[in-house]
Motif scaffolding. Structure first.
Motif, PDB file in Angstrom:
ATOM      1  N   ALA A 693       0.882  -1.211  -0.070  1.00  0.00           N
ATOM      2  CA  ALA A 693       0.019   0.036   0.210  1.00  0.00           C
ATOM      3  C   ALA A 693       0.932   1.293  -0.131  1.00  0.00           C
ATOM      4  N   SER A 694       0.430   2.406  -0.238  1.00  0.00           N
ATOM      5  CA  SER A 694       1.075   3.572  -0.113  1.00  0.00           C
ATOM      6  C   SER A 694       1.986   3.610   1.171  1.00  0.00           C
ATOM      7  N   GLY A 695       3.282   3.650   1.141  1.00  0.00           N
ATOM      8  CA  GLY A 695       4.205   3.737   2.365  1.00  0.00           C
ATOM      9  C   GLY A 695       4.295   2.536   3.205  1.00  0.00           C
ATOM     10  N   VAL A 696       3.602   1.498   2.637  1.00  0.00           N
ATOM     11  CA  VAL A 696       3.706   0.266   3.519  1.00  0.00           C
ATOM     12  C   VAL A 696       4.565  -0.789   2.682  1.00  0.00           C
ATOM     13  N   ARG A 697       5.905  -1.270   3.175  1.00  0.00           N
ATOM     14  CA  ARG A 697       6.375  -2.281   2.547  1.00  0.00           C
ATOM     15  C   ARG A 697       6.237  -3.796   3.158  1.00  0.00           C
ATOM     16  N   ARG A 698       6.578  -4.577   2.266  1.00  0.00           N
ATOM     17  CA  ARG A 698       6.408  -6.153   3.052  1.00  0.00           C
ATOM     18  C   ARG A 698       7.583  -6.914   2.588  1.00  0.00           C
ATOM     19  N   ILE A 699       8.366  -7.475   3.841  1.00  0.00           N
ATOM     20  CA  ILE A 699       9.244  -8.262   3.742  1.00  0.00           C
ATOM     21  C   ILE A 699       8.918 -10.004   3.834  1.00  0.00           C
ATOM     22  N   GLU A 700       9.409 -10.579   3.157  1.00  0.00           N
ATOM     23  CA  GLU A 700       9.177 -12.157   3.259  1.00  0.00           C
ATOM     24  C   GLU A 700      10.668 -12.846   3.426  1.00  0.00           C
ATOM     25  N   ALA A 701      10.779 -13.424   4.404  1.00  0.00           N
ATOM     26  CA  ALA A 701      11.986 -14.095   4.696  1.00  0.00           C
ATOM     27  C   ALA A 701      11.741 -15.507   5.294  1.00  0.00           C
ATOM     28  N   VAL A 702      13.124 -16.218   5.111  1.00  0.00           N
ATOM     29  CA  VAL A 702      13.073 -17.646   5.630  1.00  0.00           C
ATOM     30  C   VAL A 702      14.076 -17.646   6.649  1.00  0.00           C
ATOM     31  N   THR A 703      14.043 -18.779   7.537  1.00  0.00           N
ATOM     32  CA  THR A 703      15.296 -18.579   8.368  1.00  0.00           C
ATOM     33  C   THR A 703      15.728 -20.319   8.410  1.00  0.00           C
ATOM     34  N   SER A 704      16.834 -20.381   9.231  1.00  0.00           N
ATOM     35  CA  SER A 704      17.351 -21.785   9.652  1.00  0.00           C
ATOM     36  C   SER A 704      17.348 -22.595   8.517  1.00  0.00           C
ATOM     37  N   GLU A 705      16.871 -23.851   8.533  1.00  0.00           N
ATOM     38  CA  GLU A 705      16.889 -24.922   7.403  1.00  0.00           C
ATOM     39  C   GLU A 705      16.521 -24.502   6.141  1.00  0.00           C
ATOM     40  N   LEU A 706      15.107 -23.741   6.174  1.00  0.00           N
ATOM     41  CA  LEU A 706      14.747 -23.294   4.717  1.00  0.00           C
ATOM     42  C   LEU A 706      15.669 -22.268   4.137  1.00  0.00           C
ATOM     43  N   ALA A 707      16.301 -21.479   5.196  1.00  0.00           N
ATOM     44  CA  ALA A 707      17.263 -20.381   4.598  1.00  0.00           C
ATOM     45  C   ALA A 707      18.429 -21.138   3.893  1.00  0.00           C
ATOM     46  N   LEU A 708      18.659 -22.133   4.660  1.00  0.00           N
ATOM     47  CA  LEU A 708      19.876 -22.986   4.032  1.00  0.00           C
ATOM     48  C   LEU A 708      19.681 -23.661   2.400  1.00  0.00           C
ATOM     49  N   GLN A 709      18.182 -24.266   2.632  1.00  0.00           N
ATOM     50  CA  GLN A 709      17.844 -24.729   1.254  1.00  0.00           C
ATOM     51  C   GLN A 709      17.619 -23.758   0.331  1.00  0.00           C
ATOM     52  N   GLN A 710      17.323 -22.694   0.650  1.00  0.00           N
ATOM     53  CA  GLN A 710      17.110 -21.439  -0.242  1.00  0.00           C
ATOM     54  C   GLN A 710      18.533 -21.263  -1.084  1.00  0.00           C
ATOM     55  N   TRP A 711      19.476 -21.282  -0.246  1.00  0.00           N
ATOM     56  CA  TRP A 711      20.936 -20.832  -0.298  1.00  0.00           C
ATOM     57  C   TRP A 711      21.410 -21.929  -1.341  1.00  0.00           C
ATOM     58  N   GLN A 712      21.094 -23.182  -0.995  1.00  0.00           N
ATOM     59  CA  GLN A 712      21.650 -24.232  -1.838  1.00  0.00           C
ATOM     60  C   GLN A 712      20.792 -24.288  -3.364  1.00  0.00           C
ATOM     61  N   GLN A 713      19.654 -24.026  -3.184  1.00  0.00           N
ATOM     62  CA  GLN A 713      18.961 -24.130  -4.396  1.00  0.00           C
ATOM     63  C   GLN A 713      19.411 -22.938  -5.355  1.00  0.00           C
ATOM     64  N   HIS A 714      19.633 -21.811  -4.819  1.00  0.00           N
ATOM     65  CA  HIS A 714      20.490 -20.690  -5.602  1.00  0.00           C
ATOM     66  C   HIS A 714      21.750 -21.001  -6.020  1.00  0.00           C
ATOM     67  N   GLN A 715      22.506 -21.861  -5.463  1.00  0.00           N
ATOM     68  CA  GLN A 715      23.854 -22.249  -5.700  1.00  0.00           C
ATOM     69  C   GLN A 715      23.436 -23.366  -6.961  1.00  0.00           C
ATOM     70  N   GLN A 716      22.538 -24.299  -6.872  1.00  0.00           N
ATOM     71  CA  GLN A 716      22.160 -25.282  -7.877  1.00  0.00           C
ATOM     72  C   GLN A 716      21.877 -24.575  -9.308  1.00  0.00           C
ATOM     73  N   GLN A 717      21.099 -23.482  -9.047  1.00  0.00           N
ATOM     74  CA  GLN A 717      20.518 -22.921 -10.215  1.00  0.00           C
ATOM     75  C   GLN A 717      21.778 -22.108 -11.183  1.00  0.00           C
ATOM     76  N   LEU A 718      22.777 -21.727 -10.278  1.00  0.00           N
ATOM     77  CA  LEU A 718      23.727 -20.864 -10.807  1.00  0.00           C
ATOM     78  C   LEU A 718      24.610 -21.862 -11.479  1.00  0.00           C
ATOM     79  N   ILE A 719      24.735 -23.021 -11.085  1.00  0.00           N
ATOM     80  CA  ILE A 719      25.548 -24.270 -11.672  1.00  0.00           C
ATOM     81  C   ILE A 719      25.049 -24.542 -13.119  1.00  0.00           C
ATOM     82  N   GLN A 720      23.433 -24.563 -12.917  1.00  0.00           N
ATOM     83  CA  GLN A 720      22.859 -24.980 -14.230  1.00  0.00           C
ATOM     84  C   GLN A 720      22.877 -24.032 -15.164  1.00  0.00           C
ATOM     85  N   ILE A 721      22.791 -22.864 -14.809  1.00  0.00           N
ATOM     86  CA  ILE A 721      22.764 -21.627 -15.653  1.00  0.00           C
ATOM     87  C   ILE A 721      24.400 -21.724 -16.317  1.00  0.00           C
ATOM     88  N   GLY A 722      25.469 -22.032 -15.520  1.00  0.00           N
ATOM     89  CA  GLY A 722      26.700 -22.122 -15.712  1.00  0.00           C
ATOM     90  C   GLY A 722      27.134 -23.344 -16.892  1.00  0.00           C
TER      91      GLY A 722
END
Ligand code: SER
Length: 880
Positions: A693-722
């Protein structure tokens, strides 16, 4: 002269509170203007709102009676005084209501006696009794007798008021909070300002004048109004009184208008000084004074101007002030009045003082934007009037200006009047009503049906320390009704006398898990909610049978709870990091915490750059690595506030609150479940940042195991793109992709060049085969493997080269025949490109459009396209 005559408003407030504290009432602070957990109410509109559950008996009050000075706004919803403001001496959008409340301790006799004592006793307000008039509900003989015989008010100054608002219990003397909720007959005390003011006594035809002013309303709460309109008696009769501070101040200061009381007079002086206005009694000045107070207090309580809900009402208030402000000054000035307001209102404006910067900034932005809007709308309207047929602007057009740009109807009327044009006001109202109906349907301010669930036995929440315990079933609800048992296959709500399940609250979702009972019964809990003092486990009886009185083993899903707790703790850290980074203007606007992610909405005017998001991530992860213990302490609300604990405005807090601290970086009021140390969170990663909304921001985030999974997924995607771009070194990936994109651009250009060369060759052939009809070269042809844009290019080229030409090219792309027609300017008085294409589409079906010199059409009828093309030459002969 009575002793209080010279007393300022601040003292009057204090005296009222002291009087009732002396009568054993507990002093409770004003609640927020955003009603806590009450979707039936737009704004806090009366002192009793925060005690609603005590009146209804769904919660037990920790004190027998209370006294408050409550900030209220009546500008929308059931009690709405917006349009009256400025034109009467006594109406406000924002005001303070002084009230005393009895939760079943005293009733009519005592309430009336104390009100009379405070108002008339020489040691208190010392108002001459002959100035006071009383009203009672027509059938309330008990109150009538107390006033007449007990207090001694003569009959001629007691008025019985019936159902004067058109239906049973619709009366000035039957008070109700909203369409549903506590209500009851009331007795009102009026003050007679004397014959210099216009108006008649209550109940008379001219009662609406400013002479007889209602100063105190004593409500005898006896019923709860249900959704179907029926009145259900309350468990215990209660008392709710409300005295408008501004009105009693006018009486005690010997002035006839609230706007002449000390606080308003000082504010009006400040407005006059800023705008160099001398006529301080004009409605514009009063409206600005009133609306400024409302706007400042609403923003201080966390509302922001917006296009819906509470924010929309706030915006209307501000815009009304701006519009009247323009009568006094062409420069924005409202925002400059916030500081004087804080000084004038002193202690009562403490929350305004705390939010000063935000309030000033928001008012300034609104003023700038709306001033521009007003200018823009005036221009739009003037243009519209220039081409208007007749001399009335339609209601729909006036409504569009109002609805889209916020241009008020009276301004539209004013501008139209200057052009000798009237406005269809009925049409405007109709359009407005139609929109209101739509809004009502979409309104969020409806009671959820689950609010009807009432369970007498409270449930003790024991889930902070344990996730598994044995407890007795106190109630079962199935299909909206209390039942004694449920059977396998039924969806139901189970209530226990104690439970480790956390009920959804403060953004954290309810726990999931299992209830295991005797007779091999297994109830799967999908969600948990609180119903006043009771906690309901929503779910499904998988097997067996459950009876009220059974003892069950309640087991929370440990994994989900743990993941949720980590996300909840991370939310506090995120809040702290945002405030560290962007300052105190960051305020929590909402949150959702479950086992998968955390979502945090906050006020901030700009999108966060990637760099800023990463800085926030770094801060949160730094807090995590500090591995500080997460501690909770229960303490009085005032103490928590003095510690600087952050609170979420929409939550309702009791006098004792739970304060959650993480090291020295975060202190917040919170009832949720949390990790033990910050280090448990492990890792925090932002997945999205967006505006909601005007003047209201939203952040979505993950923690712990899911944050690690996200990080690993990004790694995986980078390798695929490579692998795809044949670059195994991640550091070089970006450069590699840039090179590929550049070469793709080059290839595109080359391709286009080649196509155009081919097209030019094709153009040469077409010119060679052109036929001449009268003064025009005519080319009608089918291009194989063509493309719409290429055809256009060819048509333009042909027109230029031939000088006087009619061209119709066709091609088939993905099973559809496309036609491009081009006609040089010299011929368009006889035939246009759309004429030519109409001739085609009449035969083939399909649609087209364009200008006289160039148009395009398409049809699915590919089979007959060649024949149709062939027929064009003869047709042209007839046209040229
Ligand atoms: N609730 C009543 C009113 O607002 C009395 O406080 O008038």
């Amino acid at each position: 002269m009575h002793p209080m005559k010279k007393t300022g408003t601040q003292n009057i407030r204090q005296t009222f509170l002291e009087f009732f504290q002396k009568k054993q009432h507990t002093l409770i602070s004003s609640s927020s203007l955003i009603p806590a957990n009450d979707p039936s109410l737009l704004f806090t509109n009366a002192g009793m709102n925060q005690f609603k559950a005590f009146f209804l008996g769904t919660e037990k009050s920790p004190y027998p009676c209370a006294v408050t000075a409550q900030r209220c706004v009546r500008a929308g919803g059931k009690h709405n005084d917006l349009e009256n403001v400025g034109y009467t001496a006594r109406h406000h959008t924002f005001f303070e209501m002084l009230g005393n409340f009895s939760f079943g301790i005293y009733f009519k006799q005592q309430a009336i006696q104390w009100a009379w004592e405070l108002l008339t006793s020489k040691v208190w307000f010392a108002i001459p009794p002959e100035r006071l008039w009383i009203t009672v509900y027509h059938s309330d003989t008990e109150s009538y007798t107390i006033w007449n015989q007990g207090i001694g008010v003569p009959q001629e100054r007691i008025v019985r008021i019936g159902d004067n608002l058109g239906s049973p219990y619709a009366s000035d003397n039957f008070w109700q909070m909203g369409d549903t909720g506590p209500c009851g007959p009331c007795s009102e005390i009026f003050y007679d300002h004397g014959s210099s003011m216009a108006g008649g006594p209550p109940g008379s035809v001219d009662a609406d004048g400013d002479r007889f002013v209602e100063i105190w309303n004593i409500v005898f709460m006896q019923f709860s109004r249900l959704k179907d309109g029926t009145l259900q008696p309350l468990p215990t009769p209660c008392v709710d009184t409300g005295m408008g501070l501004e009105r009693i101040a006018a009486v005690l200061q010997g002035v006839c208008s609230n706007y002449d009381t000390d606080l308003f007079a000082a504010l009006i002086d400040a407005i006059a000084a800023k705008t160099q206005t001398t006529d301080t009694t004009q409605p514009a000045v009063r409206i600005i004074a009133d609306h400024l107070r409302a706007a400042a207090f609403l923003i201080a309580d966390g509302i922001e101007p917006s296009h819906e809900g509470r924010g929309y009402v706030l915006r209307r208030i501000i815009r009304r002030a701006i519009r009247y402000g323009q009568k006094l000054s062409t420069e924005p000035f409202l925002y400059q009045l916030v500081e004087p307001l804080i000084v004038i209102m002193g202690e009562a404006a403490q929350n305004v003082a705390e939010q000063k910067t935000v309030i000033i900034q928001q008012l300034h932005t609104e003023e700038q934007q709306f001033t521009q809007t007003l200018q823009h709308c005036s221009e739009l309207l003037v243009n519209q009037l220039a081409t208007l047929q007749g001399n009335q602007l339609s209601g729909e057009a006036a409504f569009k200006l109002y609805d889209t740009y916020g241009l008020p109807l009276d301004l539209t009327i004013e501008i139209c009047r200057e052009h000798n044009v009237s406005v269809d006001i009925d049409g405007f109202e109709q359009a407005m009503n139609a929109q209101r109906d739509r809004a009502k349907q979409a309104s969020q301010f409806n009671m959820g049906s689950n609010l009807d669930i009432q369970v007498d036995s409270p449930s003790e929440f024991q889930g902070y320390g344990c996730l598994q315990l044995c407890a007795t079933v106190t109630a079962l609800w199935y299909q909206g009704q209390a039942v004694n048992s449920i059977s396998a296959g039924e969806e139901a709500i189970v209530f226990l006398q104690k439970t480790p399940f956390y009920a959804a609250s403060g953004g954290q979702v309810g726990d999931q898990g299992e209830l295991i009972g005797p007779h091999q019964s297994l109830f799967t809990v999908k969600d948990t909610h609180r119903y006043h003092e009771a906690i309901g486990h929503h779910g499904y009886l998988f097997q067996g049978k459950l009876l009220v009185g059974d003892t069950l083993e309640a087991r929370v899903d440990e994994k989900k709870r743990q993941a949720t707790a980590l996300n909840h703790s991370a939310t506090h850290l995120l809040h702290a990091a945002l405030r560290q980074q962007f300052g105190e203007q960051v305020r929590q606007k909402g949150s959702l915490v479950n086992d998968r992610l955390l979502r945090f909405d906050f006020s901030y005017p700009h999108a966060l750059s990637l760099e800023q998001q990463q800085q926030i991530e770094q801060k949160v992860n730094y807090f995590i690595r500090q591995n500080q213990p997460i501690q909770t302490t229960v303490m009085p609300l005032l103490q928590a506030k003095s510690l600087g604990a952050l609170a979420f405005f929409e939550d309702k807090y009791g006098e004792q609150v739970r304060v959650l601290t993480m090291g020295d970086f975060s202190t917040e009021l919170c009832g949720g479940t949390h990790a033990t140390r910050t280090g448990d969170i492990g890792l925090f990663h932002i997945i999205t940042e967006s505006g909601i909304a005007s003047g209201v921001r939203r952040i979505e985030a993950v923690t712990s195991e899911l944050a690690l999974q996200q990080w690993q997924q990004h790694q995986q995607q980078l390798i695929q793109i490579g692998c795809l771009v044949k670059e195994s070194n991640n550091q070089k990936l970006v450069t590699k992709i840039q090179v590929l994109l550049q070469s793709q651009q080059q290839l595109k250009k080359q391709l286009q060049q080649l196509q155009e060369n081919l097209a030019l060759q094709c153009v040469n052939n077409l010119i060679n085969n052109a036929i001449i009809l009268k003064d025009a070269s005519v080319i009608i042809d089918f291009i194989k493997d063509g493309e719409v844009n290429l055809l256009k290019f060819m048509v333009n080229e042909l027109k230029q080269r031939l000088g006087s030409a009619i061209i119709l090219l066709a091609t088939v792309v993905k099973g559809r025949a496309h036609f491009i027609a081009g006609i040089t300017h010299n011929l368009t008085s006889r035939i246009t490109a759309p004429d030519l294409l109409n001739y085609m589409t009449q035969q083939l079906g399909g649609k087209g459009g364009g200008r006289a010199e160039l148009a395009q059409a398409a049809t699915d009828n590919v089979g007959r396209a060649h024949n149709a093309l062939a027929s064009v030459t003869d047709w042209l002969n007839t046209k040229l």
